[in-house]
Design a protein around this motif. Structure first.
Motif, PDB file in Angstrom:
ATOM      1  N   LYS A   1      -3.075  -0.179  -6.856  1.00  0.00           N
ATOM      2  CA  LYS A   1      -2.019  -1.068  -6.673  1.00  0.00           C
ATOM      3  C   LYS A   1      -2.827  -2.560  -6.501  1.00  0.00           C
ATOM      4  O   LYS A   1      -2.019  -3.559  -6.273  1.00  0.00           O
TER       5      LYS A   1
ATOM      6  N   LEU B   1      -6.158  -2.392   6.183  1.00  0.00           N
ATOM      7  CA  LEU B   1      -5.620  -3.051   5.515  1.00  0.00           C
ATOM      8  C   LEU B   1      -3.980  -3.051   6.148  1.00  0.00           C
ATOM      9  O   LEU B   1      -3.292  -3.940   6.384  1.00  0.00           O
TER      10      LEU B   1
ATOM     11  N   LEU C   1      -4.981  -3.835  -4.728  1.00  0.00           N
ATOM     12  CA  LEU C   1      -4.894  -4.482  -3.095  1.00  0.00           C
ATOM     13  C   LEU C   1      -6.164  -4.854  -2.897  1.00  0.00           C
ATOM     14  O   LEU C   1      -7.164  -4.107  -3.484  1.00  0.00           O
TER      15      LEU C   1
ATOM     16  N   CYS D   1       0.682  -1.340   0.060  1.00  0.00           N
ATOM     17  CA  CYS D   1      -0.047  -0.027   0.021  1.00  0.00           C
ATOM     18  C   CYS D   1       0.795   1.229   0.068  1.00  0.00           C
ATOM     19  O   CYS D   1       1.805   1.464   0.642  1.00  0.00           O
ATOM     20  N   ILE D   2       0.617   2.352  -0.901  1.00  0.00           N
ATOM     21  CA  ILE D   2       1.295   3.412  -1.147  1.00  0.00           C
ATOM     22  C   ILE D   2       0.400   4.580  -0.378  1.00  0.00           C
ATOM     23  O   ILE D   2       0.780   5.893  -0.425  1.00  0.00           O
ATOM     24  N   LEU D   3      -0.676   4.206   0.566  1.00  0.00           N
ATOM     25  CA  LEU D   3      -1.265   5.031   1.246  1.00  0.00           C
ATOM     26  C   LEU D   3      -1.691   6.585   0.201  1.00  0.00           C
ATOM     27  O   LEU D   3      -1.685   7.727   0.630  1.00  0.00           O
ATOM     28  N   CYS D   4      -2.197   6.353  -1.015  1.00  0.00           N
ATOM     29  CA  CYS D   4      -2.846   7.234  -1.671  1.00  0.00           C
ATOM     30  C   CYS D   4      -4.109   7.796  -1.355  1.00  0.00           C
ATOM     31  O   CYS D   4      -4.612   8.868  -1.200  1.00  0.00           O
TER      32      CYS D   4
HETATM   33  S1  SF4 Z   1      -6.076   2.560  -2.604  1.00  0.00           S
HETATM   34 FE1  SF4 Z   1      -4.775   0.907  -2.434  1.00  0.00          FE
HETATM   35  S2  SF4 Z   1      -2.687   1.743  -2.167  1.00  0.00           S
HETATM   36 FE2  SF4 Z   1      -4.102   3.277  -1.879  1.00  0.00          FE
HETATM   37  S3  SF4 Z   1      -4.405   3.687   0.340  1.00  0.00           S
HETATM   38 FE3  SF4 Z   1      -5.898   2.256  -0.547  1.00  0.00          FE
HETATM   39  S4  SF4 Z   1      -5.028   0.172  -0.106  1.00  0.00           S
HETATM   40 FE4  SF4 Z   1      -3.229   1.808  -0.274  1.00  0.00          FE
END
Ligand code: SF4
Ligand code: SF4
Ligand code: FES
Lengths: 109, 231
Positions: free
Chosen positions: B211, B169, B213, B142-145
């Motif tokens: 990503k 997550l 996820l 996860c990139i915390l977008c």
């Molecule tokens: S959309 Fe995906 S990458 Fe972005 S914060 Fe949520 S889990 Fe992380």
């Protein structure tokens, strides 16, 4: 405040759903097979001890299931604490009252 | 190609409005972020975040044609003309496409996103078997977008109490980690009416994650662990 921990509520919701689903199907099948047409036949059907036990449990699970569903809606959408408490208390009273009403009807058949 | 972009500067504008920009002869293989940078050359007042330009930093999340996504990995050819661009929904707007992510980070910090290790420290690294390491796949990337949490209705209604898919997550990432010694505390902390259980498996989060996820699956795994712990 909402009566159960998150996991308890979630588990109760799932288990009651299973029981409600099973009993509903069995009940529908019995009514479809017996085809009661008058009061005597209906009351004979519902005074059977097995039926009474199953339905008593059914109403309790149904009320718990309803409570958790309604509680979810309240937790999602109602934020001011005192309105939340008021609505929750009202719903609990309503559910408990309908439980007694149903059990009384069941005992009187 | 036309771009209808949400504009709002709280210092000078009474209300948000939509401004239309047009770019002539755009290369359809261009990414949306490049288009925005071209527009910014025409109008330097347009505000948005960006950094890496390659889907790694997570700073250019925005709502494009109603879907939260990263501008830098969104090809113009995937979009219809005109493109509707809004800030990520559900969080306060600082300016134009820049939102205040504090609430999002607060929920992230609330899950203690770091290893809580057993003392004393070992002489060597804390080793994992390949199997134990595998459990973290699909969680650590996860990139915390913020695309997921800001698309989640439960997070919109209760951003202060429901942790949201991104933080959950991460909670799962540390619950699954064999080196973490606070699994029980983590599970107990999540077991209330709001933090995790406001999730109604709507799965908006899964749909938008750039990503790929699956926060919904991670949330399901936490629930499983809670039940296992009880038994
Ligand atoms: S959309 Fe995906 S990458 Fe972005 S914060 Fe949520 S889990 Fe992380
Ligand atoms: S699955 Fe849960 S976390 Fe994901 S969008 Fe739906 S409610 Fe939110
Ligand atoms: S600019 Fe870094 S993810 Fe898009």
């Amino acid at each position: 405040m909402s009566g159960f921990s998150g996991m308890q509520a979630w588990l109760i919701q799932r288990f009651t759903a299973i029981y409600i689903a099973i009993v509903t199907v069995i009940l529908a099948m019995i009514i479809w097979l017996e085809k009661p047409t008058n009061f005597q036949q209906w009351s004979a059907l519902f005074s059977d001890p097995w039926m009474q036990t199953a339905l008593s449990i059914f109403i309790v699970t149904l009320l718990f299931h309803a409570w958790i569903g309604l509680r979810d809606i309240i937790l999602d959408y109602i934020h001011p604490i005192w309105i939340k408490m008021l609505v929750m208390t009202g719903i609990v009273l309503m559910l408990v009252a309908s439980g007694f009403w149903f059990l009384r009807a069941l005992l009187l058949v | 190609m036309k771009f209808n972009i949400y504009r709002y500067n709280p210092d000078t504008d009474k209300a948000p409005y939509v401004q239309t920009y047009e770019l002539k002869d755009v290369n359809p293989e261009m990414m949306l972020l490049e288009a925005l940078l071209t527009i910014k050359k025409m109008d330097t007042s347009l505000g948005f975040r960006k950094s890496c330009r390659e889907g790694v930093c997570g700073s250019d999340g925005m709502n494009v044609d109603g879907v939260n996504r990263l501008a830098c990995v969104t090809r113009l050819s995937e979009l219809k003309d005109p493109v509707e661009i809004r800030p990520l929904p559900g969080l306060p707007v600082i300016r134009d496409l820049i939102i205040d992510m504090e609430q999002f980070y607060k929920q992230y910090r609330a899950v203690k996103p770091y290893l809580i290790g057993l003392e004393p420290e070992p002489e060597v690294e804390r080793l994992q078997t390949p199997k134990q390491r595998e459990l973290l796949d699909g969680l650590y990337e996860c990139i915390l977008c913020g695309c997921c949490s800001t698309s989640c209705p439960s997070f919109w209604w209760n951003p202060d109490k429901f942790l949201g898919p991104a933080a959950l997550l991460q909670a799962s990432r540390f619950i699954e980690d064999s080196r973490d010694a606070a699994t029980v505390e983590r599970l107990d902390q999540l077991d209330d009416a709001y933090k995790l259980y406001r999730c109604h498996t709507i799965m908006n989060c899964v749909q938008v994650c750039p990503k790929d996820l699956n926060p919904t699956k991670a949330i399901g795994r936490i629930k499983e662990r809670m039940v296992q712990k009880k038994l």
